[in-house]
Design a protein around this motif. Structure first.
Motif, PDB file in Angstrom:
ATOM      1  N   GLU A  91       0.829  -1.209   0.000  1.00 28.46           N
ATOM      2  CA  GLU A  91       0.000   0.000   0.000  1.00 28.46           C
ATOM      3  C   GLU A  91       0.861   1.257   0.000  1.00 28.46           C
ATOM      4  O   GLU A  91       0.512   2.256  -0.651  1.00 28.46           O
ATOM      5  CB  GLU A  91      -0.938  -0.023   1.207  1.00 28.46           C
ATOM      6  CG  GLU A  91      -2.059  -1.049   1.076  1.00 28.46           C
ATOM      7  CD  GLU A  91      -2.993  -1.053   2.266  1.00 28.46           C
ATOM      8  OE1 GLU A  91      -4.164  -1.449   2.090  1.00 28.46           O
ATOM      9  OE2 GLU A  91      -2.558  -0.674   3.381  1.00 28.46           O
ATOM     10  N   ARG A 125       0.885   4.135  -2.905  1.00 28.68           N
ATOM     11  CA  ARG A 125       0.630   5.551  -2.646  1.00 28.68           C
ATOM     12  C   ARG A 125       1.686   6.450  -3.277  1.00 28.68           C
ATOM     13  O   ARG A 125       1.382   7.538  -3.761  1.00 28.68           O
ATOM     14  CB  ARG A 125       0.566   5.815  -1.132  1.00 28.68           C
ATOM     15  CG  ARG A 125      -0.644   5.228  -0.445  1.00 28.68           C
ATOM     16  CD  ARG A 125      -0.854   5.846   0.932  1.00 28.68           C
ATOM     17  NE  ARG A 125       0.268   5.656   1.830  1.00 28.68           N
ATOM     18  CZ  ARG A 125       0.388   4.635   2.662  1.00 28.68           C
ATOM     19  NH1 ARG A 125      -0.536   3.685   2.695  1.00 28.68           N
ATOM     20  NH2 ARG A 125       1.432   4.549   3.477  1.00 28.68           N
ATOM     21  N   ALA A 165       1.856  12.976   2.611  1.00 27.73           N
ATOM     22  CA  ALA A 165       2.526  12.519   1.395  1.00 27.73           C
ATOM     23  C   ALA A 165       4.041  12.560   1.556  1.00 27.73           C
ATOM     24  O   ALA A 165       4.761  11.637   1.148  1.00 27.73           O
ATOM     25  CB  ALA A 165       2.091  13.368   0.201  1.00 27.73           C
ATOM     26  N   ASP A 189       5.290   9.640   3.627  1.00 19.35           N
ATOM     27  CA  ASP A 189       5.406   8.419   2.832  1.00 19.35           C
ATOM     28  C   ASP A 189       6.727   8.392   2.077  1.00 19.35           C
ATOM     29  O   ASP A 189       7.431   7.377   2.049  1.00 19.35           O
ATOM     30  CB  ASP A 189       4.245   8.317   1.835  1.00 19.35           C
ATOM     31  CG  ASP A 189       2.949   7.850   2.483  1.00 19.35           C
ATOM     32  OD1 ASP A 189       2.997   7.343   3.617  1.00 19.35           O
ATOM     33  OD2 ASP A 189       1.891   7.993   1.839  1.00 19.35           O
ATOM     34  N   ARG A 248      -2.266   7.367   9.413  1.00 20.47           N
ATOM     35  CA  ARG A 248      -1.130   7.131   8.528  1.00 20.47           C
ATOM     36  C   ARG A 248       0.113   6.728   9.310  1.00 20.47           C
ATOM     37  O   ARG A 248       0.869   5.850   8.885  1.00 20.47           O
ATOM     38  CB  ARG A 248      -0.842   8.374   7.688  1.00 20.47           C
ATOM     39  CG  ARG A 248       0.354   8.225   6.720  1.00 20.47           C
ATOM     40  CD  ARG A 248       0.214   6.996   5.796  1.00 20.47           C
ATOM     41  NE  ARG A 248      -1.066   6.945   5.139  1.00 20.47           N
ATOM     42  CZ  ARG A 248      -1.369   7.612   4.025  1.00 20.47           C
ATOM     43  NH1 ARG A 248      -0.468   8.401   3.455  1.00 20.47           N
ATOM     44  NH2 ARG A 248      -2.564   7.498   3.489  1.00 20.47           N
TER      45      ARG A 248
END
Length: 320
Positions: free
Chosen positions: A228, A232, A257, A260, A293
């Motif tokens: 995942e 992303r 973001a 990540d 997250r």
């Protein structure tokens, strides 16, 4: 995604190591002997070794003059170690003598653990011509492990002339202990294959299929979290994402973001710290999005990693 802290950084300096000349000579002698014998017989080369402090010099340091030695630091209580170990053992057989795997139980060999500066397990190092190289920490998708092993083999040959000790066909498989098939092995294999091929959607669905039947499956949880995350960041413009996060500290989506990308790049503490800072400064849906997250990124790293433990403590303080 490169596995956590997976790197061959520093290997470009190996050409300057004085041991290179001696290593090349020993490697050439080993290759000549193997060629005369038509490849080492099955019992002559052990591809998977249990190494302790007493056997380390002979089994790792001396052997590294003929073949790259990959060291797997593990412990029985470490769940990610149980995922990574069988993969490394199988690859040792598949690479057929281009590297050997040395397994070190950190509970029984604390001094080796400390000498290598290991911070968390599983941790994987290599030794080539007596020189230690950090490879990666944590369990990782097989495709990325193969990339690092290929790079290691290439560096060993180009910088030291070390190409390993070839084994006869089938000898590698004989060295790896058999593991009883589990009820989800076929489904997990399909998920791993999809991940290796870059079919992230297929990998995500396959891991979810396993978890729907076995919600506690650790390997599937780790695989799903990694797949995942890759999904992303796929197609992200890293420069734009980082600029957006820098320009708008209050934009929660931009910070998520960027976190990540931080994790994909191996900057684990940066990713955790970024999200914890967002959680401190926000409330309501924004705070919850950052918290969710962060928990997802914890799954990627694994619960036994000390960086996760420290971040969980910081998260509790930020929330309460």
């Amino acid at each position: 995604m490169q596995p956590r802290n997976m790197s061959m950084s520093g290997v470009v300096d190996l050409a300057a190591v004085k041991a290179a000349g001696e290593a090349k000579q020993k490697a050439e002698q080993a290759r000549a002997e193997a060629a005369r014998q038509g490849g080492a017989p099955a019992g002559a080369v052990r591809l998977v070794l249990d190494v302790d402090e007493a056997s380390f010099e002979h089994e790792v340091l001396q052997r590294s003059a003929e073949v790259p030695v990959v060291i797997d630091f593990w412990a029985d209580w470490c769940e990610p170690c149980k995922q990574l170990g069988p993969v490394l053992e199988r690859l040792a057989g598949e690479y057929a003598g281009r590297f050997v795997l040395a397994k070190v139980d950190v509970e029984a060999n604390q001094r080796l653990f400390q000498q290598f500066g290991v911070q968390s397990i599983p941790a994987v190092f290599a030794v080539v011509a007596g020189q230690a190289l950090p490879l990666f920490q944590g369990a990782a998708p097989e495709a990325q492990i193969r990339q690092v092993l290929d790079q290691l083999v290439q560096v060993a040959e180009q910088q030291f002339g070390i190409v390993g000790v070839p084994v006869a066909p089938g000898a590698g498989e004989a060295e790896v202990p058999a593991r009883p098939a589990g009820p989800h092995d076929a489904a997990l294999g399909a998920a791993h294959d999809a991940l290796d091929k870059g079919d992230l959607g297929g990998a995500v669905q396959a891991y979810k299929n396993v978890l729907s039947d076995d919600p506690g499956n650790v390997e599937a949880k780790l695989g799903l979290a990694q797949a995942e995350l890759l999904q992303r960041v796929q197609g992200m413009d890293a420069q734009q994402v980082r600029k957006a996060a820098a320009d708008a500290p209050g934009d929660v989506s931009a910070q998520i973001a960027a976190a990540d990308l931080d994790l994909v790049g191996g900057h684990v503490e940066d990713a955790f710290g970024r999200l914890i800072d967002v959680i401190r400064r926000t409330a309501g849906e924004d705070r919850d999005a950052a918290r969710v997250r962060l928990l997802e990124l914890f799954e990627v790293i694994g619960p036994d990693d000390p960086r996760v433990t420290a971040a969980r403590t910081a998260l509790s303080r930020a929330l309460f």
